[in-house]
Write a protein that holds these residues in place. Structure first.
Motif, PDB file in Angstrom:
ATOM      1  N   GLY A 138       0.829  -1.190   0.000  1.00  0.00           N
ATOM      2  CA  GLY A 138       0.000   0.000   0.000  1.00  0.00           C
ATOM      3  C   GLY A 138       0.864   1.240   0.000  1.00  0.00           C
ATOM      4  O   GLY A 138       2.092   1.163  -0.026  1.00  0.00           O
ATOM      5  N   ARG A 139       0.176   2.377  -0.027  1.00  0.00           N
ATOM      6  CA  ARG A 139       0.871   3.648   0.056  1.00  0.00           C
ATOM      7  C   ARG A 139       0.320   4.411   1.250  1.00  0.00           C
ATOM      8  O   ARG A 139      -0.849   4.259   1.605  1.00  0.00           O
ATOM      9  CB  ARG A 139       0.648   4.456  -1.223  1.00  0.00           C
ATOM     10  N   THR A 140       1.161   5.246   1.855  1.00  0.00           N
ATOM     11  CA  THR A 140       0.695   6.052   2.979  1.00  0.00           C
ATOM     12  C   THR A 140       0.486   7.495   2.524  1.00  0.00           C
ATOM     13  O   THR A 140       1.115   7.944   1.550  1.00  0.00           O
ATOM     14  CB  THR A 140       1.714   6.058   4.134  1.00  0.00           C
ATOM     15  N   PRO A 141      -0.371   8.237   3.246  1.00  0.00           N
ATOM     16  CA  PRO A 141      -0.569   9.652   2.881  1.00  0.00           C
ATOM     17  C   PRO A 141       0.677  10.490   3.134  1.00  0.00           C
ATOM     18  O   PRO A 141       0.755  11.619   2.650  1.00  0.00           O
ATOM     19  CB  PRO A 141      -1.717  10.099   3.794  1.00  0.00           C
ATOM     20  N   TRP A 142       1.640   9.947   3.894  1.00  0.00           N
ATOM     21  CA  TRP A 142       2.877  10.708   4.111  1.00  0.00           C
ATOM     22  C   TRP A 142       3.969  10.319   3.108  1.00  0.00           C
ATOM     23  O   TRP A 142       5.132  10.645   3.277  1.00  0.00           O
ATOM     24  CB  TRP A 142       3.371  10.589   5.553  1.00  0.00           C
ATOM     25  N   GLY A 143       3.569   9.621   2.058  1.00  0.00           N
ATOM     26  CA  GLY A 143       4.486   9.448   0.934  1.00  0.00           C
ATOM     27  C   GLY A 143       5.467   8.314   1.056  1.00  0.00           C
ATOM     28  O   GLY A 143       6.474   8.289   0.353  1.00  0.00           O
ATOM     29  N   THR A 144       5.180   7.348   1.917  1.00  0.00           N
ATOM     30  CA  THR A 144       6.004   6.144   1.962  1.00  0.00           C
ATOM     31  C   THR A 144       5.232   4.996   1.330  1.00  0.00           C
ATOM     32  O   THR A 144       4.037   5.106   1.045  1.00  0.00           O
ATOM     33  CB  THR A 144       6.410   5.780   3.394  1.00  0.00           C
ATOM     34  N   VAL A 145       5.949   3.890   1.115  1.00  0.00           N
ATOM     35  CA  VAL A 145       5.361   2.706   0.493  1.00  0.00           C
ATOM     36  C   VAL A 145       5.440   1.544   1.475  1.00  0.00           C
ATOM     37  O   VAL A 145       6.429   1.400   2.202  1.00  0.00           O
ATOM     38  CB  VAL A 145       6.119   2.354  -0.806  1.00  0.00           C
ATOM     39  N   LEU A 146       4.383   0.753   1.495  1.00  0.00           N
ATOM     40  CA  LEU A 146       4.348  -0.460   2.321  1.00  0.00           C
ATOM     41  C   LEU A 146       4.350  -1.669   1.400  1.00  0.00           C
ATOM     42  O   LEU A 146       3.666  -1.676   0.380  1.00  0.00           O
ATOM     43  CB  LEU A 146       3.079  -0.486   3.186  1.00  0.00           C
ATOM     44  N   THR A 147       5.124  -2.689   1.763  1.00  0.00           N
ATOM     45  CA  THR A 147       5.144  -3.907   0.967  1.00  0.00           C
ATOM     46  C   THR A 147       5.035  -5.107   1.905  1.00  0.00           C
ATOM     47  O   THR A 147       5.674  -5.148   2.953  1.00  0.00           O
ATOM     48  CB  THR A 147       6.403  -3.974   0.082  1.00  0.00           C
ATOM     49  N   GLY A 148       4.184  -6.050   1.533  1.00  0.00           N
ATOM     50  CA  GLY A 148       3.932  -7.201   2.392  1.00  0.00           C
ATOM     51  C   GLY A 148       4.819  -8.377   2.012  1.00  0.00           C
ATOM     52  O   GLY A 148       4.887  -8.750   0.841  1.00  0.00           O
ATOM     53  N   GLU A 149       5.485  -8.955   3.000  1.00  0.00           N
ATOM     54  CA  GLU A 149       6.281 -10.155   2.754  1.00  0.00           C
ATOM     55  C   GLU A 149       5.339 -11.361   2.826  1.00  0.00           C
ATOM     56  O   GLU A 149       4.780 -11.647   3.879  1.00  0.00           O
ATOM     57  CB  GLU A 149       7.409 -10.276   3.777  1.00  0.00           C
ATOM     58  N   GLU A 150       5.169 -12.050   1.698  1.00  0.00           N
ATOM     59  CA  GLU A 150       4.155 -13.107   1.656  1.00  0.00           C
ATOM     60  C   GLU A 150       4.790 -14.492   1.870  1.00  0.00           C
ATOM     61  O   GLU A 150       5.103 -14.847   3.003  1.00  0.00           O
ATOM     62  CB  GLU A 150       3.351 -13.035   0.347  1.00  0.00           C
ATOM     63  N   ASN A 151       5.014 -15.255   0.816  1.00  0.00           N
ATOM     64  CA  ASN A 151       5.440 -16.657   1.009  1.00  0.00           C
ATOM     65  C   ASN A 151       6.953 -16.772   1.229  1.00  0.00           C
ATOM     66  O   ASN A 151       7.665 -17.419   0.466  1.00  0.00           O
ATOM     67  CB  ASN A 151       4.997 -17.486  -0.197  1.00  0.00           C
ATOM     68  N   PHE A 152       7.401 -16.159   2.325  1.00  0.00           N
ATOM     69  CA  PHE A 152       8.828 -16.135   2.673  1.00  0.00           C
ATOM     70  C   PHE A 152       9.347 -17.514   3.055  1.00  0.00           C
ATOM     71  O   PHE A 152      10.541 -17.777   2.989  1.00  0.00           O
ATOM     72  CB  PHE A 152       9.047 -15.171   3.860  1.00  0.00           C
ATOM     73  N   HIS A 153       8.456 -18.394   3.480  1.00  0.00           N
ATOM     74  CA  HIS A 153       8.873 -19.681   4.049  1.00  0.00           C
ATOM     75  C   HIS A 153       9.620 -20.551   3.038  1.00  0.00           C
ATOM     76  O   HIS A 153      10.484 -21.345   3.386  1.00  0.00           O
ATOM     77  CB  HIS A 153       7.640 -20.447   4.525  1.00  0.00           C
ATOM     78  N   GLN A 154       9.266 -20.388   1.743  1.00  0.00           N
ATOM     79  CA  GLN A 154       9.682 -21.369   0.740  1.00  0.00           C
ATOM     80  C   GLN A 154      11.163 -21.328   0.408  1.00  0.00           C
ATOM     81  O   GLN A 154      11.675 -22.259  -0.212  1.00  0.00           O
ATOM     82  CB  GLN A 154       8.876 -21.154  -0.536  1.00  0.00           C
ATOM     83  N   TYR A 155      11.862 -20.252   0.827  1.00  0.00           N
ATOM     84  CA  TYR A 155      13.288 -20.132   0.509  1.00  0.00           C
ATOM     85  C   TYR A 155      14.169 -20.870   1.513  1.00  0.00           C
ATOM     86  O   TYR A 155      15.360 -21.027   1.287  1.00  0.00           O
ATOM     87  CB  TYR A 155      13.691 -18.656   0.454  1.00  0.00           C
ATOM     88  N   PHE A 156      13.573 -21.298   2.632  1.00  0.00           N
ATOM     89  CA  PHE A 156      14.335 -21.916   3.713  1.00  0.00           C
ATOM     90  C   PHE A 156      14.261 -23.435   3.596  1.00  0.00           C
ATOM     91  O   PHE A 156      13.409 -23.972   2.889  1.00  0.00           O
ATOM     92  CB  PHE A 156      13.795 -21.441   5.066  1.00  0.00           C
TER      93      PHE A 156
END
Ligand code: CA
Ligand code: CA
Ligand code: CA
Length: 500
Positions: A98-116
């Motif tokens: 998502g984006r915030t009204p203060w001009g930063t960006v949010l990114t969700g870490e999803e299927n992180f498990h699969q690299y381990f």
């Protein structure tokens, strides 16, 4: 743009997992994360990438990140490379954000498990139990990374997966800034981090956990948004309350706080501190009695009616004994969308009303059990597996899909559906992708004259070899192995994508 995951069979000619080199692993690690590029529209209405822009940046699996919020510095987040538990190398499997009204960006870490890899080689205990809950592979990974980097081998570095699964915030206007993993928003397989400013100024973030029988969440800050001082909003997402959704059969619902000491989140149950609650958010949500959902994907707020829409992409493990009012179909192959109305229209409210907006499928096939907000199911486009959603400024819901080749035997695509008025529920398809590719993003520019669409992993299912027929797509340019691409869709007239 999120660079969610890599397809080495399409990136490296004649690739095999067994023979992957460290150089190939390094390419993959650098191809994860995000690409920040500046684009500009020319006088012909076409968008161009600005080479050499001061904002262009690549965030990768090697980019240093700071851990913030209640779990920062916790013993469970410490590793041999980071004895502070406050500095993580990289971000992985970045999905909707998502984006915030203060001009930063949010990114969700999803299927992180699969690299381990190698959970079975760990000693029993709470860390191993956490990895089991989040799906860290018991043996080898489908990725080669643990062969080249100890941090992806949990037998050698057991806590490393606990440092992923967070929402990451970064400042796209400062390419030298260090991204921050905001632990207060919980650790799940995040899909979406949609920001809404409540009427009292507090900031609400809606986020889902994309896995079968996982949950929908929202986070409410203690502090209020400061419109006049951008930097003053920097720590807002570190201090507040995380809630998980419970959907009742009568159309009401509760946001249950996930707070250590409340609702059974006790030391005896393993949740004596807020850090423990956040690092094992899934277990905490189960403990408080949240409603297990059919894979919560994107969650977005309609700018016209203020309602919250939750895309549930599918759940073929749903059956007649565990289905419920909010997840009403056994063997839910096609997915559905819920419409949530916060009490009094207040996004900080702890109770809500909800209804089913759409049960996806082919409306002409009675066996699919579809519902399109009351619209004639014979008069809509067939649609399945809603994933990323967005709204245009008129309040029409836009849906990109992920999975239609397997469920409807058509490529994934982009669909629009009005949410109010006579055409509420009238689904129409705008765009179709190519074989093997899901459709993602869906972002409008502010005047709705351009829609940005990502065709993610086109040609997945094929592979790049000496035999050209092993490729199932040569998107986007017909020259060889397919490559993920961002497209723009606009009208030739330059008027908004929707409307006259
Ligand atoms: Ca995803
Ligand atoms: Ca997802
Ligand atoms: Ca997806």
């Amino acid at each position: 743009m999120n660079n969610e995951y890599t397809n080495p069979e399409l990136m490296f000619k004649n690739w095999s997992l067994a023979s992957q080199t460290k150089e190939q692993t390094d390419v993959e690690l650098n191809a994860h994360g995000l690409s920040i590029v500046e684009i500009k529209r020319d006088s012909n209405g076409e968008w161009h990438y600005i080479q050499g822009s001061q904002y262009n940046r690549r965030i990768t699996a090697f980019t240093p990140m700071t851990v913030t919020g209640p779990a920062a510095g916790n013993d469970l987040l410490k590793t041999s490379a980071d004895p502070t538990g406050r500095s993580v190398m990289g971000t992985l499997n970045n999905c909707s954000g998502g984006r915030t009204p203060w001009g930063t960006v949010l990114t969700g870490e999803e299927n992180f498990h699969q690299y381990f890899a190698n959970r079975n080689a760990m000693p029993d205990g709470p860390v191993k139990a956490n990895h089991t809950r989040y799906g860290v592979p018991s043996g080898a990974s489908g990725y080669a990374w643990s062969r080249h980097y100890d941090r992806f081998d949990v037998a050698k570095e057991p806590n490393e997966p606990l440092r992923f699964g967070w929402v990451v915030e970064f400042d796209p206007y400062d390419p030298t800034s260090t991204p921050k993993k905001r632990t207060a928003l919980g650790r799940v397989k995040h899909e979406a981090a949609t920001i809404q400013i409540a009427s009292n100024g507090r900031v609400v973030a809606y986020t889902g956990d994309d896995e079968r029988f996982q949950y929908a969440y929202k986070f409410v800050t203690n502090g209020a948004y400061n419109h006049f001082d951008r930097k003053a909003n920097d720590g807002l997402l570190d201090d507040g309350t995380l809630y998980v959704a419970k959907f009742n059969a009568d159309g009401t619902g509760q946001w249950i706080p996930l707070v250590a000491g409340q609702s059974g989140l006790t030391a005896a149950n393993g949740y004596g501190t807020q850090a423990q609650v956040l690092i094992d958010t899934r277990g905490a949500a189960t403990t408080v009695g949240a409603t297990p959902m059919d894979r919560p994907e994107d969650m977005e707020v309609n700018p016209v009616n203020g309602k919250v829409y939750l895309a549930l992409t599918n759940n073929t493990q749903r059956n007649d004994t565990n289905k419920d009012a909010a997840n009403p179909r056994a063997n839910n192959r096609y997915g559905h969308i819920l419409e949530i109305t916060e009490d009094n229209g207040d996004h900080t409210s702890t109770s809500f009303f909800w209804e089913v907006f759409m049960l996806c499928g082919d409306g002409r096939n009675a066996g699919h059990g579809t519902f399109f907000a009351g619209y004639d199911p014979a008069q809509v486009s067939m649609i399945a597996n809603p994933d990323n959603i967005t709204f245009d400024s008129k309040g029409n819901l836009w849906i990109s899909t992920d999975g239609q080749p397997g469920t409807l035997n058509i490529n994934d695509g982009v669909f629009a559906v009005p949410t109010d008025g006579d055409e509420r529920g009238r689904v129409r398809q705008l765009f179709s992708a190519v074989p093997g590719g899901e459709v993602a993003s869906l972002v409008f520019n502010p005047d709705d004259t351009t829609m940005f669409v990502s065709v993610q992993h086109p040609g997945e299912g094929g592979k790049w070899t000496d035999n050209a027929s092993d490729l199932i797509s040569t998107f986007p340019d017909g020259r060889g192995p397919n490559r993920p691409s961002v497209l723009t869709i606009s009208r030739a007239t330059g008027s908004p994508v929707v409307g006259s």
